[in-house]
Design a protein around this motif. Structure first.
Motif, PDB file in Angstrom:
ATOM      1  N   PHE A  47       0.840  -1.192   0.000  1.00  0.00           N
ATOM      2  CA  PHE A  47       0.000   0.000   0.000  1.00  0.00           C
ATOM      3  C   PHE A  47       0.878   1.246   0.000  1.00  0.00           C
ATOM      4  O   PHE A  47       1.890   1.304   0.691  1.00  0.00           O
ATOM      5  CB  PHE A  47      -0.906  -0.011   1.228  1.00  0.00           C
ATOM      6  N   VAL A  48       0.450   2.256  -0.775  1.00  0.00           N
ATOM      7  CA  VAL A  48       1.171   3.528  -0.821  1.00  0.00           C
ATOM      8  C   VAL A  48       0.308   4.654  -0.263  1.00  0.00           C
ATOM      9  O   VAL A  48       0.714   5.354   0.669  1.00  0.00           O
ATOM     10  CB  VAL A  48       1.598   3.868  -2.258  1.00  0.00           C
ATOM     11  N   SER A  62       6.268   5.041   4.808  1.00  0.00           N
ATOM     12  CA  SER A  62       7.447   5.215   3.968  1.00  0.00           C
ATOM     13  C   SER A  62       7.329   6.384   2.995  1.00  0.00           C
ATOM     14  O   SER A  62       8.336   6.841   2.449  1.00  0.00           O
ATOM     15  CB  SER A  62       7.727   3.937   3.186  1.00  0.00           C
ATOM     16  N   VAL A  63       6.103   6.877   2.768  1.00  0.00           N
ATOM     17  CA  VAL A  63       5.926   7.952   1.798  1.00  0.00           C
ATOM     18  C   VAL A  63       5.349   9.223   2.411  1.00  0.00           C
ATOM     19  O   VAL A  63       5.218  10.242   1.723  1.00  0.00           O
ATOM     20  CB  VAL A  63       5.040   7.507   0.604  1.00  0.00           C
ATOM     21  N   LYS A  64       5.004   9.183   3.690  1.00  0.00           N
ATOM     22  CA  LYS A  64       4.434  10.368   4.338  1.00  0.00           C
ATOM     23  C   LYS A  64       5.387  11.553   4.238  1.00  0.00           C
ATOM     24  O   LYS A  64       6.586  11.420   4.472  1.00  0.00           O
ATOM     25  CB  LYS A  64       4.146  10.066   5.811  1.00  0.00           C
ATOM     26  N   GLY A  65       4.828  12.697   3.876  1.00  0.00           N
ATOM     27  CA  GLY A  65       5.640  13.899   3.726  1.00  0.00           C
ATOM     28  C   GLY A  65       6.287  14.034   2.374  1.00  0.00           C
ATOM     29  O   GLY A  65       6.822  15.106   2.049  1.00  0.00           O
ATOM     30  N   ARG A  66       6.275  12.981   1.561  1.00  0.00           N
ATOM     31  CA  ARG A  66       6.890  13.036   0.238  1.00  0.00           C
ATOM     32  C   ARG A  66       5.855  12.861  -0.879  1.00  0.00           C
ATOM     33  O   ARG A  66       5.970  13.477  -1.930  1.00  0.00           O
ATOM     34  CB  ARG A  66       7.955  11.954   0.088  1.00  0.00           C
ATOM     35  N   GLN A  81       1.247  12.567  -6.487  1.00  0.00           N
ATOM     36  CA  GLN A  81       2.403  13.435  -6.622  1.00  0.00           C
ATOM     37  C   GLN A  81       3.517  12.871  -5.761  1.00  0.00           C
ATOM     38  O   GLN A  81       3.339  12.710  -4.555  1.00  0.00           O
ATOM     39  CB  GLN A  81       2.063  14.861  -6.187  1.00  0.00           C
ATOM     40  N   MET A  82       4.641  12.583  -6.383  1.00  0.00           N
ATOM     41  CA  MET A  82       5.758  11.957  -5.680  1.00  0.00           C
ATOM     42  C   MET A  82       6.951  12.900  -5.726  1.00  0.00           C
ATOM     43  O   MET A  82       7.467  13.194  -6.809  1.00  0.00           O
ATOM     44  CB  MET A  82       6.104  10.617  -6.328  1.00  0.00           C
ATOM     45  N   GLU A  88      14.583   3.392  -3.525  1.00  0.00           N
ATOM     46  CA  GLU A  88      13.665   2.386  -2.982  1.00  0.00           C
ATOM     47  C   GLU A  88      12.209   2.626  -3.367  1.00  0.00           C
ATOM     48  O   GLU A  88      11.341   1.806  -3.079  1.00  0.00           O
ATOM     49  CB  GLU A  88      13.792   2.294  -1.453  1.00  0.00           C
ATOM     50  N   ASP A  89      11.925   3.746  -4.024  1.00  0.00           N
ATOM     51  CA  ASP A  89      10.588   3.980  -4.561  1.00  0.00           C
ATOM     52  C   ASP A  89      10.399   3.318  -5.925  1.00  0.00           C
ATOM     53  O   ASP A  89       9.290   3.322  -6.473  1.00  0.00           O
ATOM     54  CB  ASP A  89      10.317   5.484  -4.698  1.00  0.00           C
ATOM     55  N   THR A  90      11.465   2.766  -6.464  1.00  0.00           N
ATOM     56  CA  THR A  90      11.391   2.090  -7.755  1.00  0.00           C
ATOM     57  C   THR A  90      10.434   0.897  -7.668  1.00  0.00           C
ATOM     58  O   THR A  90      10.596   0.020  -6.813  1.00  0.00           O
ATOM     59  CB  THR A  90      12.771   1.614  -8.204  1.00  0.00           C
ATOM     60  N   ALA A  91       9.437   0.886  -8.541  1.00  0.00           N
ATOM     61  CA  ALA A  91       8.417  -0.157  -8.515  1.00  0.00           C
ATOM     62  C   ALA A  91       7.432   0.068  -9.654  1.00  0.00           C
ATOM     63  O   ALA A  91       7.456   1.116 -10.306  1.00  0.00           O
ATOM     64  CB  ALA A  91       7.661  -0.147  -7.191  1.00  0.00           C
TER      65      ALA A  91
END
Length: 118
Positions: A47-48, A62-66, A81-82, A88-91
């Motif tokens: 989950f993202v 792992s993605v909070k704030g980004r 929006q990333m 490590e976000d590669t996927a």
């Protein structure tokens, strides 16, 4: 039936930004709970981020704030929006939709590849 089509993936450098889009078919998009998931090579899908029809927001630690999820119900589209991307976000990133907040996701897109190079 809802069809989801992701776009916006690509190859970026570390700390760069990228915005993913997910276009949905159907006339009741605003009622759907929309989510983003990702799956890296050799790993399980995770989950993202997610957003309810009423605007509730949910993020993986792992993605909070980004990362920021948003939706435009007039365009039947949800965005991710990333920012400050890391290797490590590669996927492969998948968009998903469900009717019930506590139920399983009913519909999935085909995925879009995001590669972050260091």
């Amino acid at each position: 039936q809802v069809q989801l089509v992701e776009s916006g993936g690509g190859l970026v450098q570390i700390r760069e930004s990228l915005r993913l889009s997910c276009a949905a078919s159907g006339r009741t998009f605003s009622r759907y709970f929309m989510g983003w998931f990702r799956q890296a090579p050799g790993k399980e899908r995770e989950f993202v981020a997610a957003m309810s029809g009423s605007g509730g927001l949910y993020y993986a630690d792992s993605v909070k704030g980004r990362f920021t999820i948003s939706r435009d119900n007039a365009k039947n589209t949800v965005y991710l929006q990333m920012n400050s991307l890391k290797p490590e976000d590669t996927a492969v990133y998948y968009c998903a939709a469900k009717r019930q907040i506590n139920g399983p996701y009913d519909y999935w897109g085909q995925g879009t590849q995001v590669t972050v190079s260091s």
